[in-house]
Every structure is written in C-alpha cells, then in structure tokens.
Design a protein around this motif. Structure first.
Motif, PDB file in Angstrom:
ATOM      1  N   LEU A 285       1.704   1.351  -1.725  1.00 39.69           N
ATOM      2  CA  LEU A 285       1.161   2.111  -2.852  1.00 39.69           C
ATOM      3  C   LEU A 285       0.474   1.186  -3.856  1.00 39.69           C
ATOM      4  N   ALA A 286       1.134   0.044  -4.120  1.00 41.10           N
ATOM      5  CA  ALA A 286       0.558  -0.913  -5.075  1.00 41.10           C
ATOM      6  C   ALA A 286      -0.809  -1.386  -4.584  1.00 41.10           C
ATOM      7  N   ASN A 287      -0.911  -1.634  -3.286  1.00 41.01           N
ATOM      8  CA  ASN A 287      -2.196  -2.093  -2.745  1.00 41.01           C
ATOM      9  C   ASN A 287      -3.250  -0.989  -2.801  1.00 41.01           C
ATOM     10  N   GLU A 288      -2.804   0.255  -2.557  1.00 39.58           N
ATOM     11  CA  GLU A 288      -3.759   1.383  -2.652  1.00 39.58           C
ATOM     12  C   GLU A 288      -4.352   1.506  -4.049  1.00 39.58           C
ATOM     13  N   ILE A 289      -3.549   1.153  -5.072  1.00 38.78           N
ATOM     14  CA  ILE A 289      -4.080   1.320  -6.435  1.00 38.78           C
ATOM     15  C   ILE A 289      -4.699   0.024  -6.971  1.00 38.78           C
ATOM     16  N   GLY A 290      -4.965  -0.898  -6.059  1.00 43.46           N
ATOM     17  CA  GLY A 290      -5.784  -2.045  -6.453  1.00 43.46           C
ATOM     18  C   GLY A 290      -5.040  -3.338  -6.725  1.00 43.46           C
ATOM     19  N   GLU A 303       3.342  -5.003 -11.965  1.00 40.30           N
ATOM     20  CA  GLU A 303       3.291  -4.153 -10.768  1.00 40.30           C
ATOM     21  C   GLU A 303       4.045  -2.844 -11.027  1.00 40.30           C
ATOM     22  N   GLU A 304       5.242  -2.991 -11.622  1.00 41.73           N
ATOM     23  CA  GLU A 304       6.018  -1.775 -11.914  1.00 41.73           C
ATOM     24  C   GLU A 304       5.281  -0.871 -12.893  1.00 41.73           C
ATOM     25  N   ARG A 305       4.608  -1.500 -13.830  1.00 43.30           N
ATOM     26  CA  ARG A 305       3.862  -0.723 -14.835  1.00 43.30           C
ATOM     27  C   ARG A 305       2.785   0.118 -14.142  1.00 43.30           C
ATOM     28  N   ALA A 306       2.009  -0.551 -13.282  1.00 45.00           N
ATOM     29  CA  ALA A 306       0.913   0.150 -12.610  1.00 45.00           C
ATOM     30  C   ALA A 306       1.448   1.268 -11.708  1.00 45.00           C
ATOM     31  N   VAL A 307       2.511   0.970 -10.966  1.00 44.95           N
ATOM     32  CA  VAL A 307       3.027   1.954 -10.010  1.00 44.95           C
ATOM     33  C   VAL A 307       3.643   3.150 -10.749  1.00 44.95           C
ATOM     34  N   THR A 308       4.451   2.873 -11.776  1.00 42.62           N
ATOM     35  CA  THR A 308       5.185   3.992 -12.397  1.00 42.62           C
ATOM     36  C   THR A 308       4.310   4.863 -13.283  1.00 42.62           C
ATOM     37  N   LYS A 309       3.108   4.375 -13.583  1.00 43.49           N
ATOM     38  CA  LYS A 309       2.171   5.250 -14.306  1.00 43.49           C
ATOM     39  C   LYS A 309       1.761   6.435 -13.442  1.00 43.49           C
ATOM     40  N   ARG A 310       1.956   6.280 -12.118  1.00 46.25           N
ATOM     41  CA  ARG A 310       1.585   7.346 -11.177  1.00 46.25           C
ATOM     42  C   ARG A 310       2.650   8.420 -11.051  1.00 46.25           C
ATOM     43  N   GLU A 312       5.705  11.159 -12.525  1.00 45.97           N
ATOM     44  CA  GLU A 312       6.094  12.024 -13.647  1.00 45.97           C
ATOM     45  C   GLU A 312       7.588  11.961 -13.925  1.00 45.97           C
ATOM     46  N   LYS A 313       8.340  11.433 -12.948  1.00 41.30           N
ATOM     47  CA  LYS A 313       9.803  11.368 -13.069  1.00 41.30           C
ATOM     48  C   LYS A 313      10.246   9.972 -12.664  1.00 41.30           C
ATOM     49  N   PRO A 314      11.487   9.589 -13.014  1.00 43.10           N
ATOM     50  CA  PRO A 314      11.972   8.291 -12.506  1.00 43.10           C
ATOM     51  C   PRO A 314      11.980   8.278 -10.975  1.00 43.10           C
ATOM     52  N   ILE A 315      11.880   7.090 -10.408  1.00 43.47           N
ATOM     53  CA  ILE A 315      11.965   6.955  -8.941  1.00 43.47           C
ATOM     54  C   ILE A 315      12.965   5.847  -8.585  1.00 43.47           C
ATOM     55  N   PHE A 316      13.593   6.016  -7.433  1.00 47.38           N
ATOM     56  CA  PHE A 316      14.435   4.942  -6.898  1.00 47.38           C
ATOM     57  C   PHE A 316      13.613   4.140  -5.906  1.00 47.38           C
ATOM     58  N   VAL A 317      13.615   2.821  -6.057  1.00 50.11           N
ATOM     59  CA  VAL A 317      13.029   1.962  -5.037  1.00 50.11           C
ATOM     60  C   VAL A 317      14.204   1.375  -4.253  1.00 50.11           C
ATOM     61  N   THR A 318      14.169   1.547  -2.933  1.00 49.33           N
ATOM     62  CA  THR A 318      15.311   1.155  -2.096  1.00 49.33           C
ATOM     63  C   THR A 318      14.869   0.130  -1.046  1.00 49.33           C
ATOM     64  N   ASP A 319      15.817  -0.315  -0.247  1.00 51.71           N
ATOM     65  CA  ASP A 319      15.547  -1.156   0.936  1.00 51.71           C
ATOM     66  C   ASP A 319      14.721  -2.409   0.621  1.00 51.71           C
ATOM     67  N   PHE A 320      15.116  -3.140  -0.400  1.00 53.76           N
ATOM     68  CA  PHE A 320      14.432  -4.412  -0.708  1.00 53.76           C
ATOM     69  C   PHE A 320      14.744  -5.446   0.368  1.00 53.76           C
ATOM     70  N   PRO A 321      13.818  -6.379   0.612  1.00 59.50           N
ATOM     71  CA  PRO A 321      14.140  -7.481   1.536  1.00 59.50           C
ATOM     72  C   PRO A 321      15.301  -8.307   0.980  1.00 59.50           C
ATOM     73  N   VAL A 322      16.136  -8.817   1.903  1.00 56.03           N
ATOM     74  CA  VAL A 322      17.350  -9.560   1.516  1.00 56.03           C
ATOM     75  C   VAL A 322      17.066 -10.626   0.455  1.00 56.03           C
ATOM     76  N   GLN A 323      15.984 -11.395   0.660  1.00 57.47           N
ATOM     77  CA  GLN A 323      15.779 -12.572  -0.207  1.00 57.47           C
ATOM     78  C   GLN A 323      15.364 -12.203  -1.637  1.00 57.47           C
ATOM     79  N   LEU A 324      15.000 -10.942  -1.873  1.00 57.79           N
ATOM     80  CA  LEU A 324      14.581 -10.562  -3.231  1.00 57.79           C
ATOM     81  C   LEU A 324      15.741 -10.131  -4.116  1.00 57.79           C
ATOM     82  N   GLU A 348       5.829   6.579 -16.347  1.00 58.81           N
ATOM     83  CA  GLU A 348       4.920   6.380 -17.487  1.00 58.81           C
ATOM     84  C   GLU A 348       4.704   4.898 -17.800  1.00 58.81           C
ATOM     85  N   GLY A 349       4.877   4.053 -16.775  1.00 54.44           N
ATOM     86  CA  GLY A 349       4.618   2.635 -16.972  1.00 54.44           C
ATOM     87  C   GLY A 349       5.816   1.820 -17.427  1.00 54.44           C
ATOM     88  N   TYR A 350       6.989   2.447 -17.600  1.00 51.65           N
ATOM     89  CA  TYR A 350       8.131   1.708 -18.151  1.00 51.65           C
ATOM     90  C   TYR A 350       8.846   0.818 -17.140  1.00 51.65           C
TER      91      TYR A 350
END
Ligand code: 4AD
Length: 429
Positions: A285-290, A303-310, A312-324, A348-350
């Motif tokens: 998604l981040a790559n799709e929005i530039g 990155e979070e700012r750009a993505v969450t502006k898209r 309307e509600k909070p989102i859960f981001v799951t399944d992160f790579p182990v090293q992160l 809203e970018g938060y």
C-alpha cells in the motif's frame, strides 16, 4: 458557594449566588465593568455597576486584570448576549490575589509558553485537554476492571531492557547504574501467574534523541497482559477498550472536544472491528501511494502518517518480520519469518498508539531468540524462569496514553497532550 456551571442553571435565575474563580477577561464600558470569571466548570459574565456596589468595590472590580482570583456575590439574570446566556449582577466581591499583567498571550513564542507551562495550563484549551485526558485514564481503568483484570505496579528502576538498548536512560545507583523502565511488560508477565489478567498505568522512559511531534522522553504507558490469550484475542480486547474510551469521551467531553475543534460524530463513528492488515500488505500500500519501501523496512513516522491518512478508522498491522520486533514476540508457527504481533495505528495520519502481541512461552524458543538478538540470558534469568515453571500461552499490549490523547483531541503535537512534556530539550517547569 456554588460552581459556575450551577450558577448558570435555570433554577438560579433571579437568585443571589456566590461563585469564586479567576478573571478570564475584563473590560470597562462607561460606568460598567464586565468581568468574565472562570472556574473548573465554565465561565460566567459578571457585571459591576454602581450603585449595586460601593464606590470602593466598583473601583476594585474595574481594576482587576486577567487571572486575578476572587469571589463574587450577585443576582443571576438572563441575557442572550452573555456567554451561557446568563449574567451575574455583582453586589459584593472579595479579591484574593490581584495580579500584575498575566504573561500568557497568543503572540508569544512556543518556547516562552513552554517555559511558563505552569501558567499556560489555565487556558480553556488546556483545561479541556486535561478533562479529556482524565476521561481517557479513568475509562482505561474502568474497562479493564470490568473485564476482570487486576491493577498492578512494576518497578521504574530496572536492570533489563524490553525495547532495545538504544533508548535506555541510565541513572547512577549507589556506585552502579540502573535503567529507567521502557515498559512494565516483563513485570506484568510475572504477575499473570498469580492473577491471570493484569494491567498497569505508569510512566515509561525513552531516551529519544530526535524531536518529533509524537515522541516524549517520559510518557504514560497503559499496559495489559492476559494469561491464555492469543494475539487475536488480545486485539479484540483492545477493540473493546478503544470503543469504551471513545464512547466515554464523546459522552462526557462533548464540549471539550468541540473546543479542540474535534468532530465528535466522526470520532463516535470509528467503532470496532478494525481491519487487520499484514505488514507485507502495508508495504504494498505504501508503495502504491508513492513511498519507496521494501519488505523488511521499518514503518517510520512518515510512512505511518501517509498510510493512515487513507483510513477512516484505526487499523491493526500484523505479521511483522521477526527482525523488526523485540525478541520476546512469538514467531508465527505457520510462518516463522514473522511474529504474532500487532500495532494499532490511529487514522488521519496519527499512526501507532499501541504495540502488542503474543509472547514466546516456550523455553527453548526464548533462549534461541535471546541468543539471536545478541543478548545475555543471565541478564534475563527471571524472565526465562517464567518459561521453566508452569509456562502458558499469553499476550499483552502497551498503549501510549499521551498519543491516544493527541489523536482524540486532534492535536498537532504530543507536547500539548500532557501537562509537563519531557523532551530532549525540556525538563522544566
Ligand atoms: O511499541 P512499544 O515500544 O511497546 C512496548 O513497550 C511493549 N513492551 C508494550 C507491551 O506490550 N506491554 O511501546 C508501546 C506504545 C507505543 O505504541 C506508543 O504508543 C507508546 O508506547 N510510545 C511512546 N509514546 C510517547 N513517546 C514515546 N517516545 C513513545 N514510545 C512508545
């Protein structure tokens, strides 16, 4: 003596009442002086006019400057032009402290205002923020009590790191050094063996070297930990908590939200369930929005700012790579390159307000990860012990309360979501 909110009620029209507080605004027109008085509940316009007052009291009322403290007695009268559509015709007054000019003003620099934060806090904006903050803290506690959790406390001076060494504050300790805690998580984990479901609200400390709109060096951390919970169950618990906190704030603080310029209807509409989006999809998604991100890159503030502006509600981001993610996150048995975790991002970018997930509970897996992360098992002997004696599956989370308040109030910096912000450049007042 009654509060200003009570003085404004219909039943007091025509009656003589006494209120006390501080001068919020003052002006004189001819032989009348208008004093807008504030207390913690609101503001009321009080009018000083001869012959209702002795000449001395009239002179005194006319000379009062902003933030002088006083007590006034007078008759409540309807007046459509006054704030709250009521006015108080003063019959007597008592002044507690008459000020020279008050240093807070709109044209002052941010640094100056931060230096006099102890006075700036009296503004109506801060009063509203503090009331919203109170509801957030109160409803966090109430929600977890209603769900059968116990409140517990861990130490603030610790010898371990939960979130990596780079943001540790070291303080001298009788010839040795200790760290200020980054999170009470590991201590909460010890206590689920007695109480099963626990929470805490405590400061956490991070030696954040960068100055950003969402980082403090001391912040209020609300953390929960539950025995037998998996990652998905913990996310559901957090959804219940978020729904409850938002419903309480919109119920109790409608006026405060309005003063903050926050659309209450929009906030109320952000009910759970929230989408669960795997990290890999967020990268797409981040790559799709530039943005240009590849799998394995951390999601930073921008990155979070750009993505969450898209959203309307909070989102859960799951399944992160182990090293992160920190060492204690449990690898997903179906895809061990990723961990069973979640970040809750406000829309809203938060961006990130919660980090949580399932903890490793198998002894050998924990030992291996401690080694893989270049850490020393001996430093974590007590954390490892939990996996030796009656270990169980469990999950937990940490919510940055100041970040939640920042988002709920729609503020542009976390510094205005806490009374006395601590940042790399500020330790006073
Ligand atoms: O994601 P973090 O680092 O997770 C932990 O500390 C876990 N041990 C918590 C747990 O599972 N019990 O921090 C959790 C939250 C973040 O999502 C963020 O909201 C907040 O703490 N936070 C900060 N808030 C303000 N200033 C900072 N410097 C913050 N660092 C983290």
């Amino acid at each position: 003596m009654i509060s200003i909110l009570q003085a404004l009620s219909n039943e007091n029209i025509g009656k003589s009442v006494s209120v006390r507080g501080w001068v919020y605004r003052s002006r004189s027109v001819g032989k009348k002086s208008f004093l807008v008085i504030r207390d913690s509940t609101g503001i009321i316009q009080a009018v000083a006019e001869e012959p209702n007052l002795t000449p001395e009291d009239f002179k005194l009322a006319s000379s009062l400057t902003v933030e002088s403290s006083l007590e006034v007695t007078g008759t409540v009268k309807e007046d459509k032009r006054a704030p709250g559509e009521r006015e108080l015709l003063i019959s007597s007054l008592k002044v507690y402290c008459r000020n020279d000019s008050f240093p807070v003003a709109k044209d002052k620099s941010e640094d100056f205002l931060l230096d006099i934060r102890h006075l700036w806090l009296r503004s109506r904006e801060f009063t509203s923020m503090l009331k919203i903050r109170d509801t957030v803290f109160r409803s966090f506690n109430d929600y977890f009590y209603s769900r059968g959790y116990y409140q517990v406390q861990g130490p603030m001076m610790v010898s371990t790191a939960t979130e990596g060494g780079s943001t540790l504050f070291k303080v001298p300790f009788f010839g040795q050094e200790v760290n200020l805690t980054q999170s009470s998580q590991f201590y909460l984990e010890t206590m689920i063996f007695s109480l099963e479901k626990v929470f805490t609200v405590a400061p956490s400390f991070r030696a954040e070297k960068s100055r950003t709109w969402r980082h403090l060096t001391e912040y209020w951390h609300a953390e929960g930990e539950a025995a037998w919970y998996g990652n998905e169950e913990m996310m559901k618990e957090e959804e219940g908590m978020m729904d409850y906190i938002i419903s309480e704030v919109t119920k109790r603080n409608a006026e405060d939200l309005e003063r903050a310029g926050r659309d209450t209807k929009k906030l109320s509409s952000m009910k759970s369930p929230y989408q669960r989006i795997p990290y890999s999809k967020i990268i797409d998604l981040a790559n799709e929005i530039g943005l240009t991100l590849k799998y394995g890159d951390d999601l930073g503030m921008e990155e979070e700012r750009a993505v969450t502006k898209r959203f309307e509600k909070p989102i859960f981001v799951t399944d992160f790579p182990v090293q992160l993610k920190s060492f204690y996150h449990r690898p997903n048995p179906e895809n061990p390159e990723t961990v069973l975790c979640h970040d809750l991002l406000a829309p809203e970018g938060y961006g990130e307000i919660i980090g949580g997930g399932e903890r490793i509970w198998e002894l050998e897996v924990l030992r291996r990860k401690i080694r893989d992360f270049g850490m020393n098992e001996e430093d974590y002997y007590w954390y490892v012990d939990l996996r030796k004696y009656g270990s169980i599956p469990h999950s937990g989370f940490g919510l940055g309360l100041d970040r939640l308040v920042t988002w709920i109030c729609g503020l542009d910096t976390i510094k205005n979501a806490i009374p006395f912000p601590r940042t790399i450049r500020r330790t006073k007042p």
